[in-house]
Write an enzyme that holds these catalytic residues in place. Structure first.
Site, PDB file in Angstrom:
ATOM      1  N   HIS A  51      12.878 -19.429  -8.333  1.00  0.00           N
ATOM      2  CA  HIS A  51      13.330 -19.390  -9.728  1.00  0.00           C
ATOM      3  C   HIS A  51      13.491 -17.945 -10.166  1.00  0.00           C
ATOM      4  O   HIS A  51      12.526 -17.193 -10.211  1.00  0.00           O
ATOM      5  CB  HIS A  51      12.318 -20.102 -10.627  1.00  0.00           C
ATOM      6  CG  HIS A  51      12.795 -20.269 -12.039  1.00  0.00           C
ATOM      7  ND1 HIS A  51      13.536 -21.355 -12.445  1.00  0.00           N
ATOM      8  CD2 HIS A  51      12.667 -19.469 -13.131  1.00  0.00           C
ATOM      9  CE1 HIS A  51      13.835 -21.230 -13.727  1.00  0.00           C
ATOM     10  NE2 HIS A  51      13.324 -20.083 -14.162  1.00  0.00           N
ATOM     11  N   SER A  52      14.723 -17.573 -10.484  1.00  0.00           N
ATOM     12  CA  SER A  52      14.983 -16.202 -10.916  1.00  0.00           C
ATOM     13  C   SER A  52      14.623 -16.039 -12.388  1.00  0.00           C
ATOM     14  O   SER A  52      14.935 -16.897 -13.217  1.00  0.00           O
ATOM     15  CB  SER A  52      16.447 -15.840 -10.689  1.00  0.00           C
ATOM     16  OG  SER A  52      16.729 -15.829  -9.306  1.00  0.00           O
ATOM     17  N   GLN A  70      14.962 -26.023 -15.824  1.00  0.00           N
ATOM     18  CA  GLN A  70      14.722 -26.066 -14.380  1.00  0.00           C
ATOM     19  C   GLN A  70      13.309 -25.608 -14.038  1.00  0.00           C
ATOM     20  O   GLN A  70      12.670 -26.171 -13.145  1.00  0.00           O
ATOM     21  CB  GLN A  70      15.741 -25.206 -13.646  1.00  0.00           C
ATOM     22  CG  GLN A  70      17.131 -25.803 -13.610  1.00  0.00           C
ATOM     23  CD  GLN A  70      18.059 -25.019 -12.712  1.00  0.00           C
ATOM     24  OE1 GLN A  70      18.023 -23.790 -12.678  1.00  0.00           O
ATOM     25  NE2 GLN A  70      18.902 -25.715 -11.977  1.00  0.00           N
ATOM     26  N   ASP A 126      26.940 -12.389  -8.986  1.00  0.00           N
ATOM     27  CA  ASP A 126      25.517 -12.582  -8.688  1.00  0.00           C
ATOM     28  C   ASP A 126      25.022 -11.392  -7.882  1.00  0.00           C
ATOM     29  O   ASP A 126      25.460 -11.169  -6.756  1.00  0.00           O
ATOM     30  CB  ASP A 126      25.315 -13.886  -7.915  1.00  0.00           C
ATOM     31  CG  ASP A 126      23.865 -14.326  -7.844  1.00  0.00           C
ATOM     32  OD1 ASP A 126      22.968 -13.471  -8.043  1.00  0.00           O
ATOM     33  OD2 ASP A 126      23.614 -15.517  -7.593  1.00  0.00           O
ATOM     34  N   ARG A 128      21.750 -10.835  -7.125  1.00  0.00           N
ATOM     35  CA  ARG A 128      20.388 -11.064  -6.640  1.00  0.00           C
ATOM     36  C   ARG A 128      20.248 -10.866  -5.131  1.00  0.00           C
ATOM     37  O   ARG A 128      21.196 -11.039  -4.380  1.00  0.00           O
ATOM     38  CB  ARG A 128      19.930 -12.477  -7.012  1.00  0.00           C
ATOM     39  CG  ARG A 128      19.703 -12.661  -8.497  1.00  0.00           C
ATOM     40  CD  ARG A 128      19.393 -14.091  -8.853  1.00  0.00           C
ATOM     41  NE  ARG A 128      20.552 -14.959  -8.639  1.00  0.00           N
ATOM     42  CZ  ARG A 128      20.567 -16.259  -8.913  1.00  0.00           C
ATOM     43  NH1 ARG A 128      19.478 -16.850  -9.385  1.00  0.00           N
ATOM     44  NH2 ARG A 128      21.658 -16.976  -8.705  1.00  0.00           N
ATOM     45  N   THR A 149      17.055 -26.709  -5.426  1.00  0.00           N
ATOM     46  CA  THR A 149      18.128 -25.809  -5.857  1.00  0.00           C
ATOM     47  C   THR A 149      19.456 -26.547  -5.923  1.00  0.00           C
ATOM     48  O   THR A 149      19.656 -27.538  -5.216  1.00  0.00           O
ATOM     49  CB  THR A 149      18.258 -24.594  -4.915  1.00  0.00           C
ATOM     50  OG1 THR A 149      19.201 -23.667  -5.467  1.00  0.00           O
ATOM     51  CG2 THR A 149      18.720 -24.996  -3.525  1.00  0.00           C
TER      52      THR A 149
END
Length: 200
Positions: A51-52, A70, A126, A128, A149
């Protein structure tokens, strides 16, 4: 290994008592956290969520995204399973940072979608780095994961980093009129595996 394990303590939550494990990036000092529920040792695949960090969704109840929904659903699923891990990945705003995320929100208010807003600010859709999460799993001695996910990229990157993802478990919650366009953009432009389920 990009991280070291530095601290741990019990964390009681509405879903049960987790063990909170703190990690530190060797290069930057950035901290990350894992919430571990139950006994994750052994060879059985572990239910897990990467989980970001999303301050606006996780802590400020924003309806612009599905992140807070989430987070809660993942912790609930893990507790129901009796064992599992949530990795709290400290890369806010898909790793553009909180202030740039606010700037991106302002652009979205002007009509840009989430991907276009990032591009307007000079970022990829993105930014990340999920390889850090693979290191966190390894430091927790977890090699086989059932990953909660909707993002196939997470599965691909973690697999390439040596984590055996034996199953992708969908986590589709929190759709509402305020985030419908955002979620549709993630599906259309970022490959997220979402459907048109109504808000829950």
């Amino acid at each position: 290994m990009q991280l070291k394990r530095v601290a741990e303590a019990k964390l009681p939550t509405p879903w049960g008592d987790f063990l909170m494990v703190g990690f530190e990036e060797l290069a930057t000092g950035q901290d990350h956290v894992a919430l571990v529920y139950g006994d994750i040792s052994g060879q059985s695949p572990v239910l897990a969520r990467v989980h970001s960090e999303c301050l606006t969704g996780d802590a400020l109840f924003s309806l612009r995204c599905d992140c807070g929904f989430q987070l809660e659903a993942a912790l609930s699923h893990i507790a129901e399973e009796g064992r599992g891990i949530l990795l709290y990945h400290r890369q806010e705003g898909r790793n553009i940072g909180l202030l740039n995320k606010i700037r991106a929100y302002a652009l979205q208010d002007q009509g840009y979608d989430t991907v276009e807003a990032n591009h307007q600010l000079g970022f990829a859709a993105d930014e990340r780095d999920f390889t850090l999460c693979a290191d966190m799993f390894k430091l927790l001695n977890v090699e086989q994961v059932r990953l909660l996910t909707n993002n196939p990229k997470k599965v691909e990157i973690l697999t390439e980093a040596g984590i055996n993802i034996v199953e992708r478990v969908p986590l589709i919650v929190g759709r509402n009129p305020k985030n419908a366009h955002y979620l549709d953009t993630k599906a259309a432009k970022m490959g997220h595996l979402l459907n048109s389920k109504p808000a829950e």
